[in-house]
Design a protein around this motif. Structure first.
Motif, PDB file in Angstrom:
ATOM      1  N   THR A  25       5.950  -6.168  15.159  1.00  0.00           N
ATOM      2  CA  THR A  25       6.714  -6.282  13.928  1.00  0.00           C
ATOM      3  C   THR A  25       8.109  -6.762  14.283  1.00  0.00           C
ATOM      4  O   THR A  25       8.650  -6.419  15.335  1.00  0.00           O
ATOM      5  CB  THR A  25       6.795  -4.937  13.195  1.00  0.00           C
ATOM      6  OG1 THR A  25       7.416  -3.987  14.060  1.00  0.00           O
ATOM      7  CG2 THR A  25       5.423  -4.448  12.793  1.00  0.00           C
ATOM      8  N   THR A  26       8.675  -7.545  13.408  1.00  0.00           N
ATOM      9  CA  THR A  26      10.018  -8.063  13.660  1.00  0.00           C
ATOM     10  C   THR A  26      11.066  -7.295  12.866  1.00  0.00           C
ATOM     11  O   THR A  26      12.233  -7.639  12.917  1.00  0.00           O
ATOM     12  CB  THR A  26      10.077  -9.554  13.267  1.00  0.00           C
ATOM     13  OG1 THR A  26       9.708  -9.670  11.903  1.00  0.00           O
ATOM     14  CG2 THR A  26       9.140 -10.373  14.134  1.00  0.00           C
ATOM     15  N   GLN A  31      16.523  -1.882   9.448  1.00  0.00           N
ATOM     16  CA  GLN A  31      16.163  -2.690   8.296  1.00  0.00           C
ATOM     17  C   GLN A  31      15.248  -1.917   7.346  1.00  0.00           C
ATOM     18  O   GLN A  31      15.393  -2.002   6.126  1.00  0.00           O
ATOM     19  CB  GLN A  31      15.475  -3.983   8.741  1.00  0.00           C
ATOM     20  CG  GLN A  31      16.421  -4.964   9.407  1.00  0.00           C
ATOM     21  CD  GLN A  31      15.684  -6.133  10.030  1.00  0.00           C
ATOM     22  OE1 GLN A  31      14.560  -5.978  10.505  1.00  0.00           O
ATOM     23  NE2 GLN A  31      16.323  -7.294  10.038  1.00  0.00           N
ATOM     24  N   VAL A  32      14.311  -1.162   7.916  1.00  0.00           N
ATOM     25  CA  VAL A  32      13.399  -0.373   7.087  1.00  0.00           C
ATOM     26  C   VAL A  32      14.179   0.698   6.324  1.00  0.00           C
ATOM     27  O   VAL A  32      13.951   0.921   5.132  1.00  0.00           O
ATOM     28  CB  VAL A  32      12.282   0.255   7.949  1.00  0.00           C
ATOM     29  CG1 VAL A  32      11.465   1.240   7.140  1.00  0.00           C
ATOM     30  CG2 VAL A  32      11.402  -0.833   8.530  1.00  0.00           C
TER      31      VAL A  32
END
Length: 120
Positions: A25-26, A31-32
């Motif tokens: 995953t990038t 960010q999440v």
């Protein structure tokens, strides 16, 4: 024979596990967390099943008079449904012919012999 089948099943399971492990995953944890906070602030998250689906927050505000005017226009256009049987609502078609003209056309059609006589 059982040994060969067992070996094939085990090797297939190992390849499947390896293929899943290769997926990367990038998106970072930060960010999440930021996306989660944004969803909370915009009201997209629900708690429990009573408030599902979440209400859509509108940035547009209308006055009561504007909403009532839109409702009256929808009623006049026949765009409101009265129950499940008339969904989706369809605007009523307006005819430019009188009843006498339509009955006249029916009698002419029947007189042409294209169909059997029916009771009008």
């Amino acid at each position: 024979m059982k040994t060969v089948a067992t070996t094939l099943i085990i090797s297939a399971a190992m390849f499947a596990g390896a293929a899943q492990a290769e997926q990367t995953t990038t998106v970072t944890r930060a960010q999440v967390v930021a996306e989660l906070q944004q969803a909370r602030e915009s009201g997209q998250l629900t708690r429990g099943e009573l408030n599902y689906p979440p209400a859509i927050v509108s940035s547009e505000s209308k006055s009561r008079d504007q909403v009532l005017a839109e409702l009256a226009a929808a009623r006049a256009a026949g765009e409101l449904s009265q129950g499940e049987l008339d969904y989706p609502p369809v605007a009523a078609a307006e005819s430019t012919k009188t009843r006498a003209q339509v009955v006249n056309e029916l009698h002419e059609y029947l007189a042409s012999g294209n169909v059997d006589q029916i009771e009008a």
